[in-house]
Design a protein around this motif. Sequence first.
Motif, PDB file in Angstrom:
ATOM      1  N   GLN A  95       0.191  -8.374   2.069  1.00  0.00           N
ATOM      2  CA  GLN A  95      -1.104  -9.022   2.290  1.00  0.00           C
ATOM      3  C   GLN A  95      -2.267  -8.367   1.536  1.00  0.00           C
ATOM      4  O   GLN A  95      -3.097  -9.087   0.955  1.00  0.00           O
ATOM      5  N   PRO A  96      -2.381  -7.018   1.477  1.00  0.00           N
ATOM      6  CA  PRO A  96      -3.510  -6.443   0.725  1.00  0.00           C
ATOM      7  C   PRO A  96      -3.501  -6.821  -0.750  1.00  0.00           C
ATOM      8  O   PRO A  96      -4.558  -7.044  -1.344  1.00  0.00           O
ATOM      9  N   VAL A  97      -2.323  -6.901  -1.352  1.00  0.00           N
ATOM     10  CA  VAL A  97      -2.235  -7.273  -2.764  1.00  0.00           C
ATOM     11  C   VAL A  97      -2.576  -8.749  -2.931  1.00  0.00           C
ATOM     12  O   VAL A  97      -3.277  -9.139  -3.877  1.00  0.00           O
ATOM     13  N   ASP A 102      -4.519 -10.460  -0.926  1.00  0.00           N
ATOM     14  CA  ASP A 102      -5.961 -10.588  -0.680  1.00  0.00           C
ATOM     15  C   ASP A 102      -6.751 -10.272  -1.946  1.00  0.00           C
ATOM     16  O   ASP A 102      -7.796 -10.882  -2.213  1.00  0.00           O
ATOM     17  N   ARG A 103      -6.265  -9.337  -2.743  1.00  0.00           N
ATOM     18  CA  ARG A 103      -6.984  -9.031  -3.977  1.00  0.00           C
ATOM     19  C   ARG A 103      -6.854 -10.175  -4.977  1.00  0.00           C
ATOM     20  O   ARG A 103      -7.794 -10.474  -5.716  1.00  0.00           O
ATOM     21  N   PRO A 160       1.200  -4.330  -9.311  1.00  0.00           N
ATOM     22  CA  PRO A 160       1.200  -4.837  -7.925  1.00  0.00           C
ATOM     23  C   PRO A 160       1.701  -6.274  -7.862  1.00  0.00           C
ATOM     24  O   PRO A 160       1.492  -7.061  -8.787  1.00  0.00           O
ATOM     25  N   PHE A 179      -4.960   0.653  -5.120  1.00  0.00           N
ATOM     26  CA  PHE A 179      -4.255   0.613  -3.847  1.00  0.00           C
ATOM     27  C   PHE A 179      -3.867   2.034  -3.445  1.00  0.00           C
ATOM     28  O   PHE A 179      -3.294   2.778  -4.234  1.00  0.00           O
ATOM     29  N   PRO A 206       3.018  -1.598  -4.948  1.00  0.00           N
ATOM     30  CA  PRO A 206       2.283  -2.260  -3.860  1.00  0.00           C
ATOM     31  C   PRO A 206       2.607  -3.753  -3.776  1.00  0.00           C
ATOM     32  O   PRO A 206       2.768  -4.433  -4.793  1.00  0.00           O
ATOM     33  N   ASP A 240      -3.494   3.168   0.634  1.00  0.00           N
ATOM     34  CA  ASP A 240      -2.717   3.028   1.864  1.00  0.00           C
ATOM     35  C   ASP A 240      -2.329   1.566   2.064  1.00  0.00           C
ATOM     36  O   ASP A 240      -2.898   0.852   2.893  1.00  0.00           O
ATOM     37  N   VAL A 241      -1.341   1.086   1.301  1.00  0.00           N
ATOM     38  CA  VAL A 241      -0.882  -0.297   1.400  1.00  0.00           C
ATOM     39  C   VAL A 241       0.641  -0.319   1.426  1.00  0.00           C
ATOM     40  O   VAL A 241       1.291   0.657   1.023  1.00  0.00           O
ATOM     41  N   PRO A 242       1.260  -1.427   1.895  1.00  0.00           N
ATOM     42  CA  PRO A 242       2.724  -1.512   1.868  1.00  0.00           C
ATOM     43  C   PRO A 242       3.248  -1.405   0.443  1.00  0.00           C
ATOM     44  O   PRO A 242       2.620  -1.878  -0.504  1.00  0.00           O
ATOM     45  N   ARG A 243       4.395  -0.786   0.299  1.00  0.00           N
ATOM     46  CA  ARG A 243       5.009  -0.643  -1.023  1.00  0.00           C
ATOM     47  C   ARG A 243       6.459  -1.091  -0.977  1.00  0.00           C
ATOM     48  O   ARG A 243       7.140  -0.914   0.026  1.00  0.00           O
TER      49      ARG A 243
END
Length: 308
Positions: free
Chosen positions: A27-29, A31-32, A175, A13, A24, A15-18
Amino acid sequence: MTEAARAAATAGFSDVPRDADGVPHGQPVLDRLVALLDLERVEENIFRGVSPAESPVRVFGGQVAGQALVAAGRTVEPDRRVHSLHSYFIRGGDPRIPIVYEVDRIRDGRSFTTRRVVAVQRGKAIFSLSASFQLDEPGLDHQEPMPDVPSPEELPTYAESAAGYLEKVGMARLPRPIDIRYVTTPPWKAREDGPSEARSQVWMRADGTLPDDDLLHVCVLAYASDMTLLDSVLVKHGVYWGTDKVLGASLDHAMWFHRRFRADEWFLYDCASPSASGARGLATGRFYARDGQLAATVVQEGLLRVLD
């Protein structure tokens, strides 16, 4: 699993929200996590899964349980929903190599379907699961009421609860696809007051939006069910991972799914421990949807060795 999905499942990760502690989340985490559960189909009854890049030393138990359930579910007609699973953790999994899931189609009946799954690494079983699926049908309906607890919005985030303890708390730096809010005092804080009631209550939800796939929501719940369940054993004795010399591992894990739910909406995980002995601790958990509906019941026994 396509090459793109595999890359998404194991990517780091940037550029993701932290969270407030720099971990992290969002949503990106999530999604993984969904990508991790999107297994590659190798043969008709053989699937392959991977682990995230920043896994702990052993594969997280909730991950292998969720992936095994995905493998079982992909061999079942979509009109049959999983109603129970029973599993054993046999060996510690190596997160550096793929896990192969072999599905045995035990039975396809008129109302019920039964599957058995064995997870294999280096030619040896690391995990086994039996799952039963059922056609929806009417019947008797009752449940025990949900405990009266504060709403998740009234409670501190995981990052806020773990502030000052991050270097000691087990998975605090990994994450966070699951948003967790402790109702009871977090065990790393409760230990400072000594042994307490063998109980742990947290609000949980997938930290983002999940697709409309019943099996995926069940598998995400199975993943989350292994995250705080043994807290109820440890808090009884005033010890916790990282802050004390505690060695532990999940031994077996069983779940019963009672009613439909969404894992990306808040649910209360109410856990208690009826017994601990012989370096093993037993914990039970109940998942309640926010509207009070009992969604699932969990039972797990864990190996717990307190060295000091």
